[in-house]
Design an enzyme around this catalytic site. Structure first.
Site, PDB file in Angstrom:
ATOM      1  N   TYR A 142       0.825  -1.213   0.000  1.00 51.45           N
ATOM      2  CA  TYR A 142       0.000   0.000   0.000  1.00 51.45           C
ATOM      3  C   TYR A 142       0.860   1.266   0.000  1.00 51.45           C
ATOM      4  CZ  TYR A 142      -4.672  -1.968   0.821  1.00 51.45           C
ATOM      5  OH  TYR A 142      -5.878  -2.598   0.686  1.00 51.45           O
ATOM      6  N   LYS A 189       3.203 -15.566   3.142  1.00 46.46           N
ATOM      7  CA  LYS A 189       3.444 -16.316   1.902  1.00 46.46           C
ATOM      8  C   LYS A 189       4.948 -16.532   1.835  1.00 46.46           C
ATOM      9  CE  LYS A 189       2.046 -18.076  -2.024  1.00 46.46           C
ATOM     10  NZ  LYS A 189       1.202 -19.295  -2.096  1.00 46.46           N
ATOM     11  N   ASP A 221      -2.846 -18.414   1.161  1.00 49.29           N
ATOM     12  CA  ASP A 221      -3.806 -19.106   0.279  1.00 49.29           C
ATOM     13  C   ASP A 221      -4.538 -20.211   1.034  1.00 49.29           C
ATOM     14  OD1 ASP A 221      -1.340 -20.382   0.414  1.00 49.29           O
ATOM     15  OD2 ASP A 221      -1.288 -20.991  -1.684  1.00 49.29           O
ATOM     16  N   ASP A 245      -6.274  -7.010   4.196  1.00 48.30           N
ATOM     17  CA  ASP A 245      -7.401  -6.366   3.501  1.00 48.30           C
ATOM     18  C   ASP A 245      -8.327  -7.432   2.933  1.00 48.30           C
ATOM     19  OD1 ASP A 245      -8.888  -4.237   2.269  1.00 48.30           O
ATOM     20  OD2 ASP A 245      -7.979  -4.825   0.377  1.00 48.30           O
ATOM     21  N   ASP A 249     -12.241  -8.926   4.579  1.00 45.18           N
ATOM     22  CA  ASP A 249     -13.501  -8.904   3.821  1.00 45.18           C
ATOM     23  C   ASP A 249     -14.100 -10.308   3.793  1.00 45.18           C
ATOM     24  OD1 ASP A 249     -13.417  -6.201   3.180  1.00 45.18           O
ATOM     25  OD2 ASP A 249     -13.938  -6.547   1.081  1.00 45.18           O
TER      26      ASP A 249
HETATM   27  C1  IPM Z   1     -10.391  -1.080   3.912  1.00 53.94           C
HETATM   28  C2  IPM Z   1     -10.631  -0.509   2.532  1.00 53.94           C
HETATM   29  C3  IPM Z   1      -9.450   0.361   2.152  1.00 53.94           C
HETATM   30  C4  IPM Z   1      -8.203  -0.488   2.127  1.00 53.94           C
HETATM   31  C5  IPM Z   1      -9.609   1.106   0.820  1.00 53.94           C
HETATM   32  C6  IPM Z   1     -10.886   1.914   0.767  1.00 53.94           C
HETATM   33  C7  IPM Z   1      -8.413   1.966   0.511  1.00 53.94           C
HETATM   34  O1  IPM Z   1     -10.846  -1.526   1.608  1.00 53.94           O
HETATM   35  O2  IPM Z   1     -10.342  -0.296   4.877  1.00 53.94           O
HETATM   36  O3  IPM Z   1     -10.247  -2.289   4.038  1.00 53.94           O
HETATM   37  O4  IPM Z   1      -7.925  -1.158   1.119  1.00 53.94           O
HETATM   38  O5  IPM Z   1      -7.497  -0.525   3.131  1.00 53.94           O
HETATM   39 MN    MN Z   2     -10.761  -3.523   2.457  1.00 56.16          MN
END
Ligand code: IPM
Ligand code: MN
Length: 351
Positions: A142, A189, A221, A245, A249
């Site tokens: 990032y 990884k 993975d 990240d 999710d």
């Molecule tokens: C999160 C979001 C952010 C990230 C984006 C919006 C930049 O997806 O907070 O997880 O990738 O960190």
């Molecule tokens: Mn995210």
């Protein structure tokens, strides 16, 4: 307690869900005799429109001076569809994380007994799931060097970590594991990436300082797979920025809706609390979004101020609302869907 909280509503559904967290927090303040001063500040697309910058200096000053930051969401489709845009709302989020030194992102995943059937996974796979992913937030790909070469036909992003960066994140992981079931999983990884080998080496060297903690090392993975097979086999997990990240999710839907999971970002200065979902622009202004992730983020904030009873009162009210079917569209499944604002009112009243 007197609390000075920076309020960054941001974009999309941000302002609506933030409003409910404020209602709930004010109800807590009233009940337990605290005084909260809210300091609103601009961020995201809203800030770009107003001052041309997604994380203006004035906003940073408000955050730095505050005891904590409560954050809504950032992002606007108008920028997603324009790869040439010079300023993007997300840059504001990254700048804020970096300037506030928020290197550790704490993202828990837990289940709600009344929502078990809403999960895309089978009951027996998720019952008892209670894990925390600690995502490194200010390093890695990032923030590495990126660019184009070859007249724009070649692009690169680089992932860099220092031993110190890994150490401070891992320290939080070990400490958290000590307060829970003393299990820590380092996700990397290391069979391919040099940065992952540095992670593994650094964490391995720290094991002796936490003899009670059992550490396992797994490839990302395989974790992506096992997380949906047996999420309840995990407890505390530590990982780098990009893996975190993606995995958070994935983990967020285990409970039944992404609209339920809160998060905290900790570091060297002011701590920040935010829902893990995004700005959900399709729902913006419609009063239909699920406010619980933001409300539960406020609970994490109270917890960190050592106001445990207050935090629990919020969680109890949330559990009660779910059990009584006071739910937003994402969870209603044909039943009555309550408005975002109605859920906030209900929670505040029940506190
Ligand atoms: C999160 C979001 C952010 C990230 C984006 C919006 C930049 O997806 O907070 O997880 O990738 O960190
Ligand atoms: Mn995210």
């Amino acid at each position: 307690m007197k609390l000075n909280i920076a309020l960054l509503a941001g974009d999309g559904i941000g302002p609506e869900v933030i409003d409910q967290a404020v209602k709930v927090s004010n109800a807590i303040a009233k009940k337990y005799n605290h005084e909260i001063t809210w300091k609103p500040a601009l961020t995201g697309a809203a800030a770009i429109d107003a001052v041309g910058e997604p994380y203006p200096d004035e906003t940073h000053a408000v955050c730095e001076a505050a005891d904590a930051v409560l954050f809504g969401a950032i992002g606007h489709p108008r920028f997603d569809n324009d790869p040439s845009a010079k300023v993007r709302p997300e840059q504001g989020l990254l700048k804020m994380r970096q300037k506030l030194g928020l290197f550790a992102n704490v993202r828990p995943t837990f289940t709600f007994p009344s929502l078990i059937e809403k999960s895309p996974l089978k009951r027996e796979r998720i019952e008892g799931t209670d894990l925390v992913i600690l995502r490194e937030l200010t390093g890695g790909i990032y923030f590495g060097k990126r660019g184009r070469e070859d007249n724009g036909d070649t692009a690169y992003d680089t992932c860099t970590y220092t031993r110190e960066e890994v150490k401070r994140l891992a320290k939080k992981g070990f400490e958290l594991a000590m307060t829970r079931s003393k299990k820590l999983c380092c996700v990397d990884k290391a069979n391919v990436l040099e940065t992952s080998r540095l992670w593994r080496e650094t964490v391995q060297a720290m094991e002796k300082d936490y003899p009670e903690v059992t550490v396992t090392y797994e490839f990302v993975d395989a974790v992506a797979m096992r997380l949906v097979q047996w999420p309840n086999s995990y407890d505390v997990m530590i990982t780098e920025n990009l893996f975190g990240d993606i995995l958070t999710d994935e983990a967020s839907v285990i409970s039944g809706s992404m609209g339920l999971m809160p998060s905290a970002s900790l570091g060297t200065k002011t701590k920040l609390y935010e829902p893990i979902h995004g700005s959900y622009p399709q729902a913006a202004g419609k009063d239909i979004a699920n406010p619980l992730a933001t409300v539960l983020s406020a609970a994490m904030m109270f917890e960190d101020f050592n106001l445990k009873e207050e935090a629990q009162a919020i969680r109890d009210a949330v559990n009660k609302s779910l059990a009584e079917g006071i739910v937003s569209e994402d969870l209603a499944e044909g039943g009555k869907a309550y408005k975002t604002s109605e859920i906030g009112d209900w929670l505040a009243k029940n506190i």
